[in-house]
Design a protein around this motif. Structure first.
Motif, PDB file in Angstrom:
ATOM      1  N   UNK A 234       1.058  -1.267   0.250  1.00  0.00           N
ATOM      2  CA  UNK A 234      -0.050   0.200   0.263  1.00  0.00           C
ATOM      3  C   UNK A 234       1.023   1.294   0.043  1.00  0.00           C
ATOM      4  N   UNK A 235       2.131   1.229   0.566  1.00  0.00           N
ATOM      5  CA  UNK A 235       2.669   2.404   1.316  1.00  0.00           C
ATOM      6  C   UNK A 235       3.736   2.669  -0.746  1.00  0.00           C
ATOM      7  N   UNK A 236       4.056   1.505  -1.865  1.00  0.00           N
ATOM      8  CA  UNK A 236       4.453   1.841  -3.268  1.00  0.00           C
ATOM      9  C   UNK A 236       3.048   2.353  -3.291  1.00  0.00           C
ATOM     10  N   UNK A 237       2.067   1.852  -2.891  1.00  0.00           N
ATOM     11  CA  UNK A 237       0.875   2.378  -4.368  1.00  0.00           C
ATOM     12  C   UNK A 237       1.072   3.647  -4.092  1.00  0.00           C
ATOM     13  N   UNK A 238       0.693   4.232  -2.455  1.00  0.00           N
ATOM     14  CA  UNK A 238       0.315   5.574  -2.633  1.00  0.00           C
ATOM     15  C   UNK A 238       1.656   6.507  -2.706  1.00  0.00           C
ATOM     16  N   UNK A 239       2.105   6.003  -2.640  1.00  0.00           N
ATOM     17  CA  UNK A 239       3.547   6.859  -3.644  1.00  0.00           C
ATOM     18  C   UNK A 239       4.333   6.925  -5.339  1.00  0.00           C
ATOM     19  N   UNK A 240       3.822   5.261  -5.897  1.00  0.00           N
ATOM     20  CA  UNK A 240       4.182   5.350  -7.014  1.00  0.00           C
ATOM     21  C   UNK A 240       2.797   6.184  -7.642  1.00  0.00           C
TER      22      UNK A 240
END
Ligand code: NAP
Ligand code: GCO
Length: 265
Positions: A234-240
């Motif tokens: 989820x953190x990579x999704x929100x950062x990408x």
């Protein structure tokens, strides 16, 4: 290719409170997705331990001794990174503290400190980073919210007030800066096994689970505590770029707690 939209190659990320716990895992995930990483914390010992841990994983993290409530130190850290990197693409406002005590017994100074670290600091760091994100043509701010952004419980009045405020600060940054291709979202973990929640997981003298653990697992459809690994995708999704049209959203990663009345005893 759709997976390319999750890549953070060529991006830079600052994670506040990245010396251990969720912050460390968030920084790990962002690095594994290709980002250059910087983090800060208050303790020299934690800083050195974390730098060794990052470097052992081949992550060339930059570490700063910086209390997120110290505006001068925050501005100096952000300025240094912007000079070295040419800007900060991703900011994760993660650093926070809590103190579990009934409200009428809580010292006002403790209440104010928790609001300062858990809410005001996100304002300070975001305010320092936003101008260069505007200049660069976009950016990502991820505020680490909580079940307490939506729910109360005994003994966490200051923390819940801060996390509720952080949810609305997230929505306000999204509203005010969305026009600059800046997305500000929240990540709302459920109950995660970290040092912060260790007291809640302390086994009973006979080795049986703590009453809170029993309660929590009955309150979670997944029937377990979350781990920091549950938060990495989820953190990579929100950062990408994959989340470029997601703005002002709080993404709860809670095993279903907020959807569930709880298992009937
Ligand atoms: P943690 O284990 O207590 O880690 C906190 C991190 O923040 C540490 O790196 C700490 O390093 C740093 N920190 C604390 N105060 C700071 C300050 N004033 N300035 C700079 N750094 C500071 O907490 P966690 O469980 O990983 O939680 C991280 C975030 O997730 C917090 O926002 C928390 O509210 C949120 N969250 C946690 C859970 C959970 O179940 N664990 C669930 C939902 C949300 P130093 O001590 O070296 O400063
Ligand atoms: C508590 C915990 C929680 C977690 C987390 C839940 O005492 O209830 O500390 O606040 O840290 O925020 O999402």
């Amino acid at each position: 290719m759709i997976l390319d939209s999750f890549s953070l190659k060529g991006k830079t990320a600052l994670v506040t409170g990245g010396s251990y716990g969720i912050g460390f895992a968030a920084a790990q995930a962002l690095a594994q997705a290709g980002a250059e990483i910087a983090f800060n914390c208050r303790s020299e010992e934690h800083l050195q331990t974390a730098l060794q841990a990052y470097h052992a994983e081949g992550i060339d993290a930059k570490g700063f001794l910086c209390d997120v409530t110290d505006e001068t130190a925050v501005v100096q850290m952000v300025d240094k990174l912007q000079k070295e990197w040419g800007g900060i693409d991703i900011l994760v406002n993660n650093a926070a503290i809590t103190k579990r005590v009934p409200m009428i017994q809580m010292d006002t100074a403790d209440f104010r400190r928790i609001i300062d670290v858990d809410l005001t600091a996100a304002f300070l760091v975001s305010k320092a980073v936003l101008p260069s994100m505007i200049q660069k043509g976009g950016g990502k701010i991820i505020n680490i919210c909580s079940m307490m952004s939506e729910l109360g419980r005994e003994t966490v009045s200051a923390y819940a007030a801060a996390k509720g405020g952080l949810k609305m600060l997230t929505r306000n940054i999204a509203s005010e800066y969305g026009a600059y291709n800046i997305q500000c979202n929240g990540l709302g973990p459920g109950y995660i096994a970290t040092p912060q929640t260790a007291p809640l997981r302390e086994p009973q003298p006979d080795g049986s689970p703590s009453p809170f653990e029993t309660f929590l697992c009955a309150r979670t459809p997944a029937g377990r505590w979350g781990t920091v690994d549950d938060l990495k995708g989820p953190i990579v999704f929100l950062a990408s770029e994959a989340s470029n049209f997601v703005n002002g959203h709080i993404l709860y990663v809670d095993g279903g707690i907020l959807a569930y009345l709880g298992k009937q005893p």
